[in-house]
Design an enzyme around this catalytic site. Structure first.
Site, PDB file in Angstrom:
ATOM      1  CE  LYS B  88      17.552 -16.220  28.889  1.00  0.00           C
ATOM      2  NZ  LYS B  88      17.516 -17.701  28.884  1.00  0.00           N
ATOM      3  CG  ASP B 207      22.780 -23.752  30.008  1.00  0.00           C
ATOM      4  OD1 ASP B 207      22.570 -23.768  28.775  1.00  0.00           O
ATOM      5  OD2 ASP B 207      21.901 -23.454  30.832  1.00  0.00           O
TER       6      ASP B 207
END
Lengths: 178, 626
Positions: B88, B207
Site C-alpha cells: 500500500k 486512525d
C-alpha cells in the site's frame, strides 16, 4: 437541466434572499437536498441516473458553500444585485482610506511569521476575527436595510483582504507545526 | 389526455428489488479484511481457519504460483525479494516518495509514474500486487456466499491523493470487482461507531494504521455524517515505529548491513516486540541469524516510548491543522474514536488523551471497524435498504487541487476540505493569434510551488477555433466525484465547441494499460473471455431494465406518449439482445437505452429535489431557529 438549476441559491434552500441567514435552517435544507440527490443514493442505478445525481449534488454543494461563508455570500448578493461581478473585486486594490491600515496588517503578519512566533500569530488571528466581525455587521447594514451596494462592494473588498490575511496566518501556523 | 398505465403481460413490472450481494473491503498496509451485512448485522468474513485478518503479503513463486496472506508469511524470510509486504505504501508513488526504501529487500524499477518491483514472475506494478490481495478476499467472499460477487466498497486513507485513489480503484478493477465507492477509512469507522452508539455531535477519528495516518473531524446529526475537515500523513504508521526499533536493534547488536533474509527476520522480531510492549513492560528481542549467531537485547516499554516519541509527536501536527481548518478547539470534540492497529500503543493513546483533554474511545476493535463500516455502506449502496432507513455521508477532498501558472506557482482551484462532489470552472484565453492548442498541468497539494506539490496530470486542449489572441475563451471544468477522483472537461465558450482533451496522467495507469493487464490476467487464469464478457453484459442489461421498470412505476407520468413509446421500443430491443449471445449487441442496446432515458432521469431528479424543497418551505425552516 431546467427548473432547479435556474433557481438562485437562496431559493434553492428555501431561504429569504438576504445577507443575514439562519445557519441551522441552511444546514437542514442542505442535508434534505443531499439526501435526495447525493450519488450514494443512486449508486445502484444506471449511468444516466448517476450522472444526473452527480451534477445535482455538485450544484447543491456549490450553493451551500456560497451561502455558508459570509464573504462568498456577500459576493453572491452583489452579483445578484446587478452587475457587480465578484470576479472583478480584487483583494489587492482598496479605497485609499484603508490603504494604511492594510499596510500595517501586512507588515505585522509578515514580521510575526518570520519570527516563527506561533503565539503572536494566534494573537493576530484573534484581532483579525474582531475586525472581521465588525465589518460583517457593517456589511449586513449595507446589503440589508440601506441597500447601498456601492458601499457594500467596498466593504466586501476589505473583507476579501482580511480573508486572505487569515489564510496566510493559518498557513504560517501550519508551517510552524510541521 | 392523461395516460393510463396498463401493464402489458411482458412489460417490466416493478418487482421488489432483489437483495444484492455487496462487501466492504479494508485493503490495509499490514492486514486486509472483507466484511458484509448478514441479517442486518455487519460481520467480517473469515478464512477456513476462522481468521478474519489476512496479512497483506503476496509471494510470487518461481513455479509461477502466487501465495497470498498466511500462506505467503513464511516466504517473507526464505524469499524476501519475491515476497511483498506493505504494498500500500507504493500505490501511486515513485521510489523517491517512499520512506526507508533502502531497508527494503526488493528490486525497484523507477518507471514514469508509479514505481514497479522486479520479481521472479517479472515486473509487477503495486496495482497488480494489490489486485492479488483483493482477488484473495474476493474469492473468500464468493466461497461464503456460494455465488458470484462483483460489488464492493473499498476503503482508502482519507489523506490519499488522486494518484493513490486511482491506483486503488484500478487494483479493484483488475481483481474483477465493481467499485461502488472508495470510502475514506476514518469515515467508514465513524459510520460503524456512530450507528452503533447512536452518536450525535462533533467527533474526531484518529486512525493510525500500518502505513498511514488520518485524522478526520465529523459532525453527526440525525443520520448525516458530515466530514468537517481531514488531514494526515500517508507515509506514517506502525511500520515506521517498527523501523525505528529495527535501526536501534542493528546499532545495538552491531549488525552491519544484514542480508535480506536476516533483515526480514529482524523486522518480524521487532514487530512482535512492539506488539508485546502494548501488553507488557518488557519484551527482550531474541532471534537467531542465518549465521547461527544469537541476538538477545533487553528492551522495555520506556526505551521503546523514548525512541519513538518523535513519531507520536508527528501525528499531532495533522491533528492541529484539522482543528484549525474546522475552526474548532480540542474542547469542542465530544469523543475521539481510535482506529488502526497502531492506535493501540499506550503512548499514542496517552498523547491523544493529553491533547484532547479526554480519554479516547477504544471500545471497538481497531482492526475491524473500518471493514465493518465499509460493509454497512456497501449494503446501502447496493440498494438493500429502504430510503427512510438510510443515512448520508458527506465527505471532503483532502488536498487542494491547483493549476500550474507562470513562474511554477500553483493556483488553487478547489481548496482542501471542500465537500464532494464538487466542480469548478475556470476560463482561459489564448495569447497568440490563431492559437489552437493550450496545455495545462494539474497538481495536488498545499504548497505554493508546483515542484512541492504532486503532479496529477498534464493535458492538452486541441481544436480551439483559430481566433485573434485573447478572443477564444476556453472554459475548463474540474469535477471531483464522491470518490475524490478528478475528471476534466473543456469547452470553447464562443463557439460552444467541445475541445479535445489529451490527459497524460503523471501517476497511475492509462485505460489501455488496465485493459492490457485485464486481458493478460484473464488469459493466464485460462478463463473464458467471451463467456465472461457476455455474462457481464447480461447482468448490466438486467440491472438497467430493473431500474427502468422501477422508475416507470414511480415517475412514469413524467413521460409523454411519444417519449414512452420510443423508450419502450428500446427496452424491447435490449430484452431481445440480452436473450442472444452477442455481448456487443447487448452493449449497444444498453447504450441506446441509457441515452434515451437520460432526460427522463434528469426530470426525476428534479422532481425529487422539488419534493425535498416542499418538505422544507421557509415557514417550517424558521421554526427550526434556535
Amino acid at each position: 437541466m431546467t427548473v432547479d438549476l435556474s433557481l438562485n441559491y437562496f431559493a434553492l434552500f428555501g431561504l429569504p434572499c438576504q445577507f443575514n441567514i439562519d445557519e441551522t435552517a441552511l444546514d437542514c435544507a442542505w442535508h434534505a437536498l443531499q439526501a435526495e440527490v447525493h450519488p450514494d443514493r443512486h449508486a445502484h442505478q444506471p449511468d444516466d441516473v448517476r450522472r444526473a445525481a452527480m451534477q445535482q449534488a455538485t450544484r447543491v454543494n456549490e450553493a451551500y458553500a456560497t451561502l455558508k461563508k459570509p464573504l462568498a455570500r456577500a459576493q453572491y448578493l452583489l452579483e445578484l444585485a446587478g452587475g457587480i461581478d465578484a470576479q472583478r473585486l480584487n483583494a489587492n486594490t482598496v479605497a485609499s482610506e484603508y490603504l494604511f491600515e492594510q499596510l500595517e496588517w501586512r507588515e505585522a503578519v509578515e514580521e510575526t511569521r518570520r519570527a516563527n512566533d506561533a503565539d503572536g500569530l494566534e494573537q493576530l488571528a484573534l484581532r483579525l476575527q474582531i475586525q472581521t466581525d465588525a465589518i460583517l455587521t457593517q456589511l449586513a447594514e449595507q446589503l440589508g436595510p440601506r441597500r447601498d451596494f456601492n458601499a457594500a462592494a467596498d466593504t466586501t473588498q476589505r473583507l476579501m483582504f482580511l480573508d486572505k490575511l487569515r489564510r496566510q496566518i493559518d498557513d504560517a501556523l501550519a508551517a510552524i507545526d510541521t | 389526455m392523461a395516460l393510463l398505465q396498463i401493464a402489458e403481460p411482458d412489460a417490466p413490472t416493478a418487482a421488489p428489488p432483489k437483495h444484492r450481494l455487496a462487501v466492504g473491503i479494508d485493503l490495509g498496509t499490514t492486514h486486509s479484511l472483507v466484511a458484509t451485512v448478514k441479517n442486518g448485522i455487519a460481520v467480517c468474513l473469515t478464512d477456513e481457519q476462522g481468521r478474519a485478518l489476512m496479512p497483506s503479503v503476496v509471494h510470487y513463486r518461481s513455479d509461477n504460483g502466487i501465495d497470498v496472506g498466511f500462506d505467503a508469511q513464511n516466504a517473507r524470510v526464505t524469499d524476501p525479494r519475491n515476497t511483498i509486504v506493505s504494498v500500500k505504501r507504493f500505490m501511486g508513488r515513485g521510489t523517491k516518495d517512499v520512506p526507508h526504501i533502502e531497508a527494503m529487500p526488493y528490486v525497484f524499477e523507477e518507471t514514469p509514474g508509479m514505481l514497479r518491483l522486479r520479481t521472479v514472475q517479472g515486473s509487477k506494478s503495486p496495482v497488480e500486487i494489490s489486485a492479488d490481495l483483493l482477488r484473495a478476499l474476493h474469492t473468500r467472499a464468493e466461497a461464503h456466499f456460494g455465488s458470484e460477487l462483483t460489488d464492493a466498497v473499498i476503503t482508502v486513507p482519507a489523506y490519499f491523493d488522486d494518484a493513490q485513489r486511482q491506483a486503488t480503484r484500478d487494483a479493484a478493477r483488475l481483481a474483477g470487482l465493481n467499485v461502488l465507492r472508495l470510502l475514506n477509512e476514518p469515515t467508514a469507522a465513524a459510520v460503524a461507531y456512530g450507528l452503533d452508539n447512536a452518536a450525535e455531535g462533533v467527533y474526531a477519528v484518529f486512525d493510525l494504521g500500518g502505513g498511514t495516518f488520518d485524522l478526520s473531524i465529523l459532525k453527526l446529526t440525525h443520520g448525516v455524517f458530515e466530514v468537517l475537515a481531514t488531514n494526515g500523513d500517508t507515509a506514517l504508521g506502525g511500520d515506521d515505529f517498527d523501523h525505528r526499533l529495527y535501526c536501534w536493534a542493528l546499532d545495538n547488536a552491531h549488525i552491519s548491513p544484514p542480508s535480506d533474509e536476516d533483515a526480514r527476520r529482524l523486522q518480524m522480531a521487532v514487530r512482535a516486540a512492539k506488539e508485546l510492549l502494548t501488553l507488557s513492560e518488557e519484551a527482550p528481542l531474541r532471534l537467531r541469524l542465518a549465521s547461527g549467531e544469537e541476538i538477545d537485547l533487553p528492551l522495555n516499554r520506556a526505551d521503546f516510548f523514548d525512541m519513538t516519541r518523535p513519531l507520536v509527536q508527528k501525528t499531532l501536527a495533522p491533528v492541529k491543522r484539522t482543528l484549525r481548518d474546522a475552526g474548532l478547539a480540542p474542547a469542542d470534540i465530544k469523543g475521539v474514536v481510535m482506529v488502526g492497529g497502531a492506535s493501540r500503543m499506550p503512548h499514542v493513546q496517552r498523547a491523544v488523551a493529553e491533547f484532547f483533554g479526554q480519554e479516547p474511545l477504544t471500545n471497538l476493535d481497531p482492526d475491524k471497524v473500518v471493514a465493518l463500516g465499509a460493509a454497512i455502506q456497501a449494503n446501502v449502496l447496493a440498494g438493500n435498504r429502504q430510503t427512510d432507513e438510510q443515512w448520508l455521508l458527506l465527505d471532503v477532498i483532502p488536498l487542494s487541487l491547483g493549476l500550474e501558472t507562470m513562474g511554477g506557482l500553483s493556483e488553487k482551484i478547489i481548496p482542501r476540505n471542500t465537500t464532494l462532489p464538487v466542480a469548478r470552472a475556470q476560463e482561459f484565453t489564448t495569447f497568440k493569434d490563431g492559437q489552437t492548442a493550450m496545455s495545462f498541468h494539474v497538481v495536488q497539494g498545499e504548497r505554493e510551488l508546483v515542484s512541492d506539490c504532486r503532479s496529477l496530470a498534464r493535458f492538452e486542449l486541441r481544436g480551439i477555433p483559430p481566433m485573434a489572441a485573447g478572443a477564444a475563451r476556453v472554459r475548463v471544468t474540474f469535477q471531483v466525484d464522491a470518490d475524490g477522483l478528478l475528471s476534466v472537461s473543456a469547452r470553447e465558450a464562443n463557439t460552444g465547441k467541445e475541445t479535445g482533451i489529451h490527459v497524460k496522467p503523471s501517476y497511475g495507469l492509462t485505460d489501455n494499460e488496465i485493459a492490457d493487464m485485464l486481458r493478460a490476467g484473464i488469459e493466464s487464469a485460462n478463463a473464458d473471455l467471451a463467456a465472461r464478457a457476455l455474462r457481464e453484459q447480461q447482468v448490466e442489461a438486467e440491472r438497467l431494465l430493473e431500474a427502468y421498470a422501477q422508475a416507470l412505476a414511480t415517475d412514469g407520468d413524467l413521460l409523454n406518449g411519444h417519449e414512452r413509446a420510443a423508450i419502450d421500443a428500446l427496452v424491447t430491443r435490449l430484452r431481445q439482445a440480452a436473450a442472444q449471445q452477442d455481448p456487443s449487441a447487448i452493449a449497444d442496446s444498453i447504450a441506446a437505452l441509457s441515452r434515451a432515458t437520460e432526460d427522463f432521469a434528469a426530470r426525476r431528479m428534479n422532481r425529487s429535489v422539488r419534493a425535498a424543497l416542499a418538505g422544507h418551505n421557509i415557514d417550517e425552516l424558521q421554526h427550526l431557529q434556535p
